[in-house]
Design a protein around this motif. Sequence first.
Motif, short mmCIF file in Angstrom:
data_model
loop_
_atom_site.label_atom_id
_atom_site.label_comp_id
_atom_site.label_asym_id
_atom_site.label_seq_id
_atom_site.Cartn_x
_atom_site.Cartn_y
_atom_site.Cartn_z
N PHE A 31 0.91 -1.29 0.01
CA PHE A 31 0.21 -0.16 -0.03
C PHE A 31 0.93 1.30 0.04
O PHE A 31 0.66 2.10 -0.99
N HIS A 32 2.09 1.51 0.80
CA HIS A 32 2.42 2.62 1.10
C HIS A 32 4.07 2.59 0.34
O HIS A 32 4.46 3.59 0.18
N ASP A 33 4.71 1.43 0.52
CA ASP A 33 6.13 1.31 0.18
C ASP A 33 6.45 1.12 -1.40
O ASP A 33 7.72 1.51 -1.65
N ILE A 34 5.65 0.56 -2.05
CA ILE A 34 6.00 0.69 -3.51
C ILE A 34 5.50 1.67 -4.30
O ILE A 34 4.29 2.38 -4.02
N PRO A 35 6.42 2.46 -5.17
CA PRO A 35 6.18 3.45 -5.67
C PRO A 35 4.89 3.56 -6.62
O PRO A 35 4.65 2.57 -7.30
N ILE A 36 4.38 4.94 -6.66
CA ILE A 36 3.11 4.74 -7.45
C ILE A 36 3.49 4.63 -8.94
O ILE A 36 2.90 4.02 -9.88
N TYR A 37 4.71 5.55 -9.38
CA TYR A 37 5.00 5.30 -10.72
C TYR A 37 6.29 4.26 -11.06
O TYR A 37 7.08 4.16 -10.31
N GLN A 100 0.33 3.55 -3.05
CA GLN A 100 0.24 5.20 -2.98
C GLN A 100 -0.83 5.78 -3.44
O GLN A 100 -0.75 6.61 -3.97
N THR A 101 -1.91 5.19 -3.32
CA THR A 101 -3.36 5.99 -3.63
C THR A 101 -4.38 5.61 -2.55
O THR A 101 -4.30 4.56 -1.72
N TRP A 102 -5.20 6.71 -2.50
CA TRP A 102 -6.19 6.45 -1.35
C TRP A 102 -7.43 7.19 -1.71
O TRP A 102 -7.42 8.28 -1.95
N GLU A 103 -8.58 6.38 -1.80
CA GLU A 103 -9.93 7.18 -1.96
C GLU A 103 -10.30 7.66 -0.64
O GLU A 103 -11.04 6.78 -0.05
N ASP A 104 -10.17 8.79 -0.48
CA ASP A 104 -10.49 9.28 0.86
C ASP A 104 -11.95 9.21 1.18
O ASP A 104 -12.91 10.16 0.62
N PRO A 105 -12.43 8.86 2.42
CA PRO A 105 -13.79 8.94 2.73
C PRO A 105 -14.12 10.15 3.30
O PRO A 105 -15.38 10.27 3.22
N GLY A 106 -13.32 11.18 3.45
CA GLY A 106 -13.67 12.35 3.80
C GLY A 106 -13.74 13.43 2.89
O GLY A 106 -14.26 14.50 2.86
N ILE A 241 -6.96 2.46 9.39
CA ILE A 241 -6.08 2.27 8.50
C ILE A 241 -4.74 2.15 8.98
O ILE A 241 -4.41 2.95 9.98
N SER A 242 -3.96 0.97 8.61
CA SER A 242 -2.57 0.98 9.19
C SER A 242 -1.71 1.63 7.96
O SER A 242 -1.75 1.40 6.93
N SER A 243 -0.90 2.96 8.70
CA SER A 243 -0.27 3.60 7.80
C SER A 243 1.52 3.21 7.90
O SER A 243 2.16 3.93 7.50
N LEU A 244 1.54 2.07 8.70
CA LEU A 244 2.96 1.74 9.00
C LEU A 244 3.87 1.27 7.83
O LEU A 244 3.11 0.72 6.77
N ASN A 245 4.99 1.68 7.60
CA ASN A 245 5.74 1.49 6.28
C ASN A 245 7.19 1.53 6.65
O ASN A 245 7.44 1.65 7.83
N THR A 246 7.98 1.14 5.66
CA THR A 246 9.31 0.89 6.08
C THR A 246 10.26 1.80 5.12
O THR A 246 11.30 1.61 4.98
N CYS A 247 9.62 2.54 4.14
CA CYS A 247 10.52 3.22 3.11
C CYS A 247 10.23 4.61 2.96
O CYS A 247 10.83 5.37 2.11
N VAL A 248 9.00 5.11 3.66
CA VAL A 248 8.53 6.34 3.32
C VAL A 248 9.01 7.25 4.36
O VAL A 248 8.56 7.33 5.41
N THR A 249 10.34 7.61 4.21
CA THR A 249 11.20 8.21 5.06
C THR A 249 10.78 9.47 5.72
O THR A 249 11.06 9.78 7.08
N GLU A 250 9.95 10.32 5.30
CA GLU A 250 9.23 11.51 5.89
C GLU A 250 7.86 11.22 6.64
O GLU A 250 7.48 12.02 7.11
N SER A 251 7.60 9.85 6.60
CA SER A 251 6.14 9.70 7.43
C SER A 251 6.46 9.31 8.70
O SER A 251 7.39 8.82 8.95
N PRO A 252 5.69 9.76 9.62
CA PRO A 252 5.63 9.47 11.07
C PRO A 252 5.39 8.12 11.27
O PRO A 252 5.48 7.79 12.67
N PHE A 253 4.89 7.39 10.51
CA PHE A 253 4.76 5.86 10.66
C PHE A 253 5.70 5.16 10.08
O PHE A 253 5.43 3.70 10.08
N LEU A 254 6.98 5.44 9.57
CA LEU A 254 7.94 4.82 9.38
C LEU A 254 8.30 3.69 10.49
O LEU A 254 8.64 4.00 11.73
#
Length: 289
Positions: A31-37, A100-106, A241-254
């Motif tokens: 969800f979070h660590d594979i680049p969108i592009y 790295q996409t999310w259909e925001d329910p808000g 949602i779990s935003s835990l990741n291992t590669c998004v260095t600027e994320s507080p969920f790293l």
Amino acid sequence: MSFSTETRGRENTQDYRLYFKNEEGKYISPFHDIPIYADETEHIFHAVIEVPRWTNAKMEIATKDALNPLKQDVKKGNLRYVRNIFPHKGYIWNYGAIPQTWEDPGHRDEDTNCCGDNDPIDICDIGHKVCCRGEIIGVKVLGALALIDEGETDWKVMVINVEDPEAKDFHDIDDVRRLKPGYLEATLDWFRMYKVPDGKPENQFAFHGEFKNRDFAIKTVEDTHSFWKSLISKKSDAGEISSLNTCVTESPFLCSSADAKAIVDSAHPCGDAEPVPGSVDKWFYYKQP
């Protein structure tokens, strides 16, 4: 860039999970660590294949699980399998999601007037190859269909695998209509009917079921990428949602590689698959009113 998968639990049970690794062997979130592009300049996107064509198990990125492995959806305590509605067998494309996409329910979409469904954006790969569960492919975006699922916007992005020998001939949604006659009509029918055998009404669509073109679809994907950026940076409410990741260095969920490994190690051990229920092979016949 290459990726691999690792199985935990027993297939066809609720403890089954498929975890992802990058080329360094580090556990990652699909969800979070594979680049969108895969290639941003050419608008080539990565896609995670959740469900290979002609299969029935409703596999999905587990957005609420740590590291977001693939698992089979469960409803009312039972594993979910899509029904075979004549003349279709299971899913009629390789089905998956763009990372790295999310259909925001808000966020209420100004075109559909409905909020997002809280998942990564879905893709339908029309290439000839039957992909494997968990396979990561590069795709060209061709168009999009706006499914309205229980009041939520659930985009279905039509794509083709860039490795497909015919990919060079597909550039927009009209190419699908011209080169694969009947496929878009079958896609619309499939999404309209697939819940009917379970006692639910037909699904509805925005734009009267019209497929939007490539440019519209690319903008839609990129909009959901911006929503994901807000999610992973804690600017949007993640809810469960779990935003835990291992590669998004600027994320507080790293999290660290060691913590990620501990998550996978705590999952159910591998075991023999359970048999698929015989009811999965049943055919349903539906005459539209």
